[in-house]
Design a protein around this motif. Sequence first.
Motif, PDB file in Angstrom:
ATOM      1  N   UNK A  82      -6.921   8.094  -5.840  1.00 52.08           N
ATOM      2  CA  UNK A  82      -5.716   7.592  -6.497  1.00 52.08           C
ATOM      3  C   UNK A  82      -4.493   8.423  -6.112  1.00 52.08           C
ATOM      4  N   UNK A  83      -4.640   9.721  -6.078  1.00 51.54           N
ATOM      5  CA  UNK A  83      -3.517  10.584  -5.689  1.00 51.54           C
ATOM      6  C   UNK A  83      -3.131  10.369  -4.232  1.00 51.54           C
ATOM      7  N   UNK A  84      -4.119  10.252  -3.357  1.00 49.78           N
ATOM      8  CA  UNK A  84      -3.828  10.013  -1.940  1.00 49.78           C
ATOM      9  C   UNK A  84      -3.083   8.696  -1.761  1.00 49.78           C
ATOM     10  N   UNK A  85      -3.470   7.719  -2.540  1.00 52.46           N
ATOM     11  CA  UNK A  85      -2.835   6.399  -2.446  1.00 52.46           C
ATOM     12  C   UNK A  85      -1.394   6.422  -2.950  1.00 52.46           C
ATOM     13  N   UNK A  86      -1.189   7.043  -4.122  1.00 56.66           N
ATOM     14  CA  UNK A  86       0.118   6.937  -4.766  1.00 56.66           C
ATOM     15  C   UNK A  86       1.057   8.108  -4.490  1.00 56.66           C
ATOM     16  N   UNK A  87       0.536   9.252  -4.082  1.00 58.89           N
ATOM     17  CA  UNK A  87       1.402  10.383  -3.745  1.00 58.89           C
ATOM     18  C   UNK A  87       1.686  10.423  -2.245  1.00 58.89           C
ATOM     19  N   UNK A  88       0.611  10.268  -1.447  1.00 54.57           N
ATOM     20  CA  UNK A  88       0.768  10.364   0.008  1.00 54.57           C
ATOM     21  C   UNK A  88       0.842   9.003   0.692  1.00 54.57           C
ATOM     22  N   UNK A  89       0.742   7.941  -0.082  1.00 59.74           N
ATOM     23  CA  UNK A  89       0.839   6.568   0.427  1.00 59.74           C
ATOM     24  C   UNK A  89      -0.186   6.282   1.521  1.00 59.74           C
ATOM     25  N   UNK A  91      -3.448   4.461   2.998  1.00 60.43           N
ATOM     26  CA  UNK A  91      -4.032   3.134   2.752  1.00 60.43           C
ATOM     27  C   UNK A  91      -5.462   3.248   2.203  1.00 60.43           C
ATOM     28  N   UNK A  92      -5.786   2.333   1.317  1.00 57.89           N
ATOM     29  CA  UNK A  92      -7.155   2.225   0.812  1.00 57.89           C
ATOM     30  C   UNK A  92      -7.530   0.748   0.826  1.00 57.89           C
ATOM     31  N   UNK A  93      -8.644   0.443   1.465  1.00 60.00           N
ATOM     32  CA  UNK A  93      -9.045  -0.955   1.587  1.00 60.00           C
ATOM     33  C   UNK A  93      -9.960  -1.379   0.434  1.00 60.00           C
ATOM     34  N   UNK A  94     -10.318  -2.645   0.437  1.00 59.14           N
ATOM     35  CA  UNK A  94     -11.128  -3.227  -0.633  1.00 59.14           C
ATOM     36  C   UNK A  94     -12.487  -2.539  -0.761  1.00 59.14           C
ATOM     37  N   UNK A  95     -13.084  -2.226   0.347  1.00 65.70           N
ATOM     38  CA  UNK A  95     -14.390  -1.567   0.343  1.00 65.70           C
ATOM     39  C   UNK A  95     -14.305  -0.196  -0.337  1.00 65.70           C
ATOM     40  N   UNK A  99     -16.233   1.054  -3.791  1.00 65.87           N
ATOM     41  CA  UNK A  99     -16.961   2.324  -3.890  1.00 65.87           C
ATOM     42  C   UNK A  99     -16.496   3.152  -5.076  1.00 65.87           C
ATOM     43  N   UNK A 100     -15.199   3.191  -5.303  1.00 63.31           N
ATOM     44  CA  UNK A 100     -14.643   3.913  -6.454  1.00 63.31           C
ATOM     45  C   UNK A 100     -15.176   3.303  -7.752  1.00 63.31           C
TER      46      UNK A 100
END
Length: 114
Positions: A82-89, A91-95, A99-100
């Motif tokens: 979540x931090x990587x996605x919203x702080x460092x922007x 990408x995170x895919x559906x797969x 998993x999360x």
Amino acid sequence: MSYLLLLMVCVLTCCGQLCQKMAVDRWQTLPESSRLSATLYWLLSGLVLLGLAMLIWLRVLQMLPLSVAYSTISFNFVMVTLCARYIFHEPTDKQHWIGIGLIIIGIFLMSCSL
């Protein structure tokens, strides 16, 4: 109390990982003149956070069975993603999100078995 400490370990570990990522980003993006000091700041911050997390982790291991404590610490995967996605922007895919979700379900199932 033991689960509160376990949550603290997760948060401190996540923050330590974020500091390491920030150190790498600073090293790559800042000019040479200010690169070293900024990188060392973030690396030392990460080291302090991870060291504190380790000390609290040792206390958690005195209070909880290892199988419960260690499986719950996998919540770090969720927080770091979540931090990587919203702080460092990043990408995170559906797969990745599936998993999360499975990790969260697994943590829930293990906590219910107590």
